[in-house]
Write a protein that holds these residues in place. Sequence first.
Motif, PDB file in Angstrom:
ATOM      1  N   CYS A  83      50.173 -29.674  98.442  1.00  0.00           N
ATOM      2  CA  CYS A  83      51.223 -29.756  97.423  1.00  0.00           C
ATOM      3  C   CYS A  83      51.177 -28.606  96.419  1.00  0.00           C
ATOM      4  CB  CYS A  83      51.144 -31.085  96.685  1.00  0.00           C
ATOM      5  SG  CYS A  83      51.574 -32.504  97.723  1.00  0.00           S
ATOM      6  N   PHE A  84      50.165 -27.756  96.511  1.00  0.00           N
ATOM      7  CA  PHE A  84      50.066 -26.653  95.547  1.00  0.00           C
ATOM      8  C   PHE A  84      51.177 -25.617  95.696  1.00  0.00           C
ATOM      9  CE2 PHE A  84      45.617 -27.573  94.046  1.00  0.00           C
ATOM     10  CZ  PHE A  84      45.966 -27.635  92.707  1.00  0.00           C
ATOM     11  N   ASP A  85      51.985 -25.738  96.778  1.00  0.00           N
ATOM     12  CA  ASP A  85      53.123 -24.819  96.890  1.00  0.00           C
ATOM     13  C   ASP A  85      54.195 -25.122  95.837  1.00  0.00           C
ATOM     14  OD1 ASP A  85      54.098 -27.181  97.931  1.00  0.00           O
ATOM     15  OD2 ASP A  85      54.691 -26.345  99.860  1.00  0.00           O
ATOM     16  N   GLU A  86      53.995 -26.169  95.051  1.00  0.00           N
ATOM     17  CA  GLU A  86      54.886 -26.457  93.917  1.00  0.00           C
ATOM     18  C   GLU A  86      54.784 -25.366  92.849  1.00  0.00           C
ATOM     19  OE1 GLU A  86      57.245 -28.820  93.383  1.00  0.00           O
ATOM     20  OE2 GLU A  86      56.855 -29.528  95.414  1.00  0.00           O
ATOM     21  N   ILE A  87      53.651 -24.659  92.832  1.00  0.00           N
ATOM     22  CA  ILE A  87      53.455 -23.599  91.840  1.00  0.00           C
ATOM     23  C   ILE A  87      53.778 -22.259  92.491  1.00  0.00           C
ATOM     24  CG2 ILE A  87      51.823 -22.409  90.329  1.00  0.00           C
ATOM     25  CD1 ILE A  87      50.176 -25.000  90.236  1.00  0.00           C
ATOM     26  N   ASP A  88      54.745 -21.578  91.941  1.00  0.00           N
ATOM     27  CA  ASP A  88      55.106 -20.249  92.417  1.00  0.00           C
ATOM     28  C   ASP A  88      53.988 -19.271  92.054  1.00  0.00           C
ATOM     29  OD1 ASP A  88      57.355 -18.332  93.327  1.00  0.00           O
ATOM     30  OD2 ASP A  88      56.665 -17.494  91.416  1.00  0.00           O
ATOM     31  N   GLU A  89      53.562 -18.465  93.024  1.00  0.00           N
ATOM     32  CA  GLU A  89      52.430 -17.549  92.814  1.00  0.00           C
ATOM     33  C   GLU A  89      52.699 -16.557  91.670  1.00  0.00           C
ATOM     34  OE1 GLU A  89      48.759 -16.560  92.864  1.00  0.00           O
ATOM     35  OE2 GLU A  89      49.436 -18.180  94.155  1.00  0.00           O
ATOM     36  N   ASP A  90      53.926 -16.039  91.577  1.00  0.00           N
ATOM     37  CA  ASP A  90      54.271 -15.119  90.473  1.00  0.00           C
ATOM     38  C   ASP A  90      54.170 -15.827  89.129  1.00  0.00           C
ATOM     39  OD1 ASP A  90      54.722 -13.095  92.249  1.00  0.00           O
ATOM     40  OD2 ASP A  90      56.918 -13.218  92.171  1.00  0.00           O
ATOM     41  N   ASP A  91      54.663 -17.066  89.066  1.00  0.00           N
ATOM     42  CA  ASP A  91      54.577 -17.845  87.826  1.00  0.00           C
ATOM     43  C   ASP A  91      53.115 -18.046  87.440  1.00  0.00           C
ATOM     44  OD1 ASP A  91      57.318 -18.050  87.866  1.00  0.00           O
ATOM     45  OD2 ASP A  91      57.365 -20.135  88.560  1.00  0.00           O
TER      46      ASP A  91
ATOM     47  N   GLY B 249      48.314 -14.341  82.840  1.00  0.00           N
ATOM     48  CA  GLY B 249      48.380 -13.118  82.042  1.00  0.00           C
ATOM     49  C   GLY B 249      48.765 -13.392  80.603  1.00  0.00           C
ATOM     50  N   LYS B 250      49.750 -14.264  80.413  1.00  0.00           N
ATOM     51  CA  LYS B 250      50.215 -14.597  79.070  1.00  0.00           C
ATOM     52  C   LYS B 250      49.123 -15.308  78.276  1.00  0.00           C
ATOM     53  CE  LYS B 250      53.350 -17.656  77.654  1.00  0.00           C
ATOM     54  NZ  LYS B 250      54.332 -18.638  78.024  1.00  0.00           N
TER      55      LYS B 250
END
Length: 158
Positions: free
Chosen positions: A97-105, A111-112
């Motif tokens: 289910c971790f594909d719910e998180i976009d890698e770029d996000d 970074g932020k």
Amino acid sequence: MEHKSYTFLEIKQKLVNYCVYQDRCHKEVEQKMWDYLLIPEAKEEILLYLMKENYLNEERFTRSYIRGKFYMKSWGRNKIRNHLKFKGVPEKLINSCFDEIDEDDYQKTLGKLFHNYYDKIKGVQVYQKNSKTIKYLLSKGFEYEEITQVIKDAENDL
């Protein structure tokens, strides 16, 4: 304090409402059932009903939990994984289910968080700032390798 007694159907309805209000995992529903002193057969019947009618769906719960904790609370994968494991969600389901998180996000958020925290630390040397920031980001559940990469990238930008 005396317990109000409910009929089987009232309890079933209460558990439907509990699941409708917000996605739940099996462990949460089972803990809620303890409040009602049900016999094992009754618990089993209610659980099966909740799953059959899709009030209780472990994958949906896991996906919405991952999205919520990452996009609302900026938790990293490790912290999310640990909390889901504690809720009794199988590791295999968590991973799928971790594909719910976009890698770029994920990279942007890391970074932020890094820059916001790092820039707030005053009056210490660079290596101390780095180690404080690493500790903070680890506590948010981000992976050590990912954190050190962000630090390298930040140093290269200087």
